[in-house]
Design an enzyme around this catalytic site. Structure first.
Site, short mmCIF file in Angstrom:
data_model
loop_
_atom_site.label_atom_id
_atom_site.label_comp_id
_atom_site.label_asym_id
_atom_site.label_seq_id
_atom_site.Cartn_x
_atom_site.Cartn_y
_atom_site.Cartn_z
N HIS A 1 0.84 -1.20 0.00
CA HIS A 1 0.00 0.00 0.00
C HIS A 1 0.88 1.24 0.00
O HIS A 1 2.06 1.17 0.33
CB HIS A 1 -0.90 0.03 1.25
N HIS B 1 4.76 0.15 -0.05
CA HIS B 1 5.51 -0.66 0.92
C HIS B 1 4.61 -1.74 1.50
O HIS B 1 3.38 -1.70 1.34
CB HIS B 1 6.11 0.22 2.03
N ASP C 1 0.73 5.15 1.86
CA ASP C 1 -0.01 5.81 2.94
C ASP C 1 -0.74 7.02 2.35
O ASP C 1 -0.30 7.59 1.35
CB ASP C 1 0.95 6.26 4.05
N ARG D 1 7.04 -9.00 16.02
CA ARG D 1 7.49 -7.67 15.55
C ARG D 1 6.42 -6.63 15.84
O ARG D 1 5.24 -6.86 15.61
CB ARG D 1 7.77 -7.73 14.05
C1 LIG Z 1 -5.35 8.24 8.90
C2 LIG Z 1 -5.17 7.00 8.53
C3 LIG Z 1 -3.99 6.48 7.83
C4 LIG Z 1 -4.34 5.00 7.67
C5 LIG Z 1 -5.82 5.00 7.59
C6 LIG Z 1 -6.16 5.91 8.71
O1 LIG Z 1 -7.48 6.30 8.58
C7 LIG Z 1 -5.91 5.23 10.05
C8 LIG Z 1 -4.86 4.16 10.00
C9 LIG Z 1 -3.84 4.24 8.89
C10 LIG Z 1 -3.45 2.88 8.35
C11 LIG Z 1 -2.43 2.11 9.21
C12 LIG Z 1 -2.06 0.79 8.52
C13 LIG Z 1 -1.82 0.95 7.02
C14 LIG Z 1 -2.90 1.83 6.38
C15 LIG Z 1 -2.76 1.85 4.87
C16 LIG Z 1 -4.27 1.37 6.88
O2 LIG Z 1 -4.97 0.53 6.38
O3 LIG Z 1 -4.57 2.03 8.03
C17 LIG Z 1 -2.85 3.19 7.01
C18 LIG Z 1 -3.79 4.26 6.48
C19 LIG Z 1 -3.36 5.20 5.40
O4 LIG Z 1 -2.21 5.58 5.27
O5 LIG Z 1 -4.25 5.60 4.66
O1 LIG Z 2 5.16 -2.17 10.21
C1 LIG Z 2 5.72 -1.66 9.26
O2 LIG Z 2 6.93 -1.78 9.05
C2 LIG Z 2 4.93 -0.87 8.24
C3 LIG Z 2 3.73 -0.16 8.82
C4 LIG Z 2 2.99 0.63 7.80
O3 LIG Z 2 3.26 0.61 6.65
C5 LIG Z 2 1.85 1.46 8.23
O4 LIG Z 2 1.50 1.48 9.44
O5 LIG Z 2 1.29 2.16 7.36
FE LIG Z 3 2.16 2.21 5.55
#
Ligand SMILES: C=C1C[C@]23C[C@@]1(O)CC[C@H]2[C@@]12CCC[C@@](C)(C(=O)O1)[C@H]2[C@@H]3C(=O)O
Ligand SMILES: O=C(O)CCC(=O)C(=O)O
Ligand SMILES: [Fe+2]
Length: 361
Positions: free
Chosen positions: A231, A288, A233, A298
């Protein structure tokens, strides 16, 4: 005023995509968690091939190194960032305390389907047919409503947890604002070029930030599972503290998946989609993923730095001209999260093609 906390109200998640597996004592990979990992991109050796740039922020050339890393990778590691190293130990200890609680206890703070904060699988789970080998906890601010449920009989533990999380967010807020200024500086821009950026000395500006604690339990066969699926961010910048164990991999054009070797005390900086929009594609958001391992549990801690609520992010005027027209339509973080929840990895493409946000559906 609408905040990112409301992003998922219009697109609630399915509970099956929120409740993690009880990983305790699992010795076989359940079919629900068995992935066929694509071999489209090989895993490269970060020692002999490409490795993610490591930048010393006290280096006089830091700005040009940052620009190069942002253009070529969309990520880098940093040392000499000024964050006290014992804070990483404290945040990691509290993170491990949370995830080592019995499952029924963690489920008391399960994220609700339309919410951003709470315990559960990653929001992107919804896009994948198989479940991920991970669990996470998202929080914003002082998380007492959660801590009091997790440790109902231990008021000291509740305050310890919340104090550490609050301290970490404060440090990260100051650090990401400084980093944001450096990223702009590397492009010859200043905070004055960002009409919405209002730095404050007391830390009270209204940038929206989310802290995510990630947990990747020990896995009997990591090659057949996925910790956190590929994904980008959505944030402007994500700052990640990964504990001592490897697991994070970044996708480098023309090479493949590059494992990010943990450097003691270093932080990983990932550029998010909104940074790609702001720089009109000059800086790329980085694809990533994370994998679990057979020996260590981890954990990682990700701080997502975003713009203030209701601020529309658009390509910076100084980075556009007749030859470089604005490639993305303006939108808020909340609107972008909603677009991502519908289109996932095509979200930036959708922004490029639609011209106006009214056409994002
Ligand atoms: C603000 C945010 C970034 C995130 C989606 C969210 O609403 C809350 C959690 C974040 C996270 C963490 C894990 C990976 C990720 C892709 C996800 O599914 O939730 C990221 C989100 C993001 O970057 O969009
Ligand atoms: O755990 C990791 O190394 C990656 C976490 C991550 O990509 C995320 O929280 O968006
Ligand atoms: Fe991420």
């Amino acid at each position: 005023m609408s905040s990112i906390a409301e992003s998922y109200k219009a697109i609630p998640m399915n509970l099956n995509h929120i409740i993690p597996l009880d990983f305790n004592g699992v010795h076989e990979i359940p079919e629900s968690h068995e992935w066929t990992i694509s071999t489209e991109h090989p895993i490269v050796d970060p020692v002999t091939c490409d490795s993610l740039p490591l930048i010393d922020l006290s280096d006089p050339n830091a700005l040009s190194l940052i620009r190069k890393a942002c253009e070529e990778w969309g990520a880098f590691q940093v040392i000499n960032h000024g964050i006290p190293l014992n804070l990483f130990e404290e945040v990691e200890l509290q993170t491990r305390r949370l995830f080592s609680l019995p499952t029924h206890q963690k489920l008391t703070i399960l994220r609700s389907p339309d919410s951003i904060t709470g315990y559960g699988m990653p929001h992107i789970q919804t896009f994948f047919p198989k479940l991920m080998w991970s669990e996470g906890f998202q929080l914003i601010g002082y998380p007492m409503e959660y801590a009091s449920q997790l440790w109902p009989q231990e008021p000291d533990q509740q305050t310890n947890f919340c104090d550490v999380m609050e301290k970490y967010q404060k440090e990260m807020k100051a650090f990401t604002e400084k980093l944001f200024e450096m990223l702009l500086g590397s492009l010859g821009l200043t905070l004055e070029d960002i009409h919405w950026f209002k730095p404050t000395t007391d830390g009270s500006n209204n940038h929206q930030n989310v802290l995510t604690l990630n947990s990747y339990p020990v896995c009997p066969d990591p090659n057949r599972t996925m910790g956190l699926a590929p994904h980008t961010d959505t944030s402007l910048i994500t700052v990640l503290h990964q504990s001592g164990s490897t697991g994070l991999q970044v996708l480098k054009d023309g090479s493949g998946w590059v494992p990010v070797v943990p450097v003691s005390g270093a932080l990983v900086v990932n550029l998010g989609d909104l940074m790609e929009v702001l720089t009109n594609g000059l800086f790329k958001s980085i694809m990533h993923r994370a994998v679990a391992n057979m020996t260590n549990h981890r954990v990682s801690v990700a701080f997502f730095f975003g713009p203030p609520r209701d601020v529309e992010i658009a390509p910076l005027v100084k980075l556009t001209d007749e030859d470089h027209p604005a490639l993305y339509c303006p939108l808020t973080w909340k609107e972008f999260l909603q677009t991502k929840a519908k289109h996932f990895d095509k979200a930036l493409e959708v922004l490029r093609n639609k011209g106006a946000k009214d056409n994002l559906d």
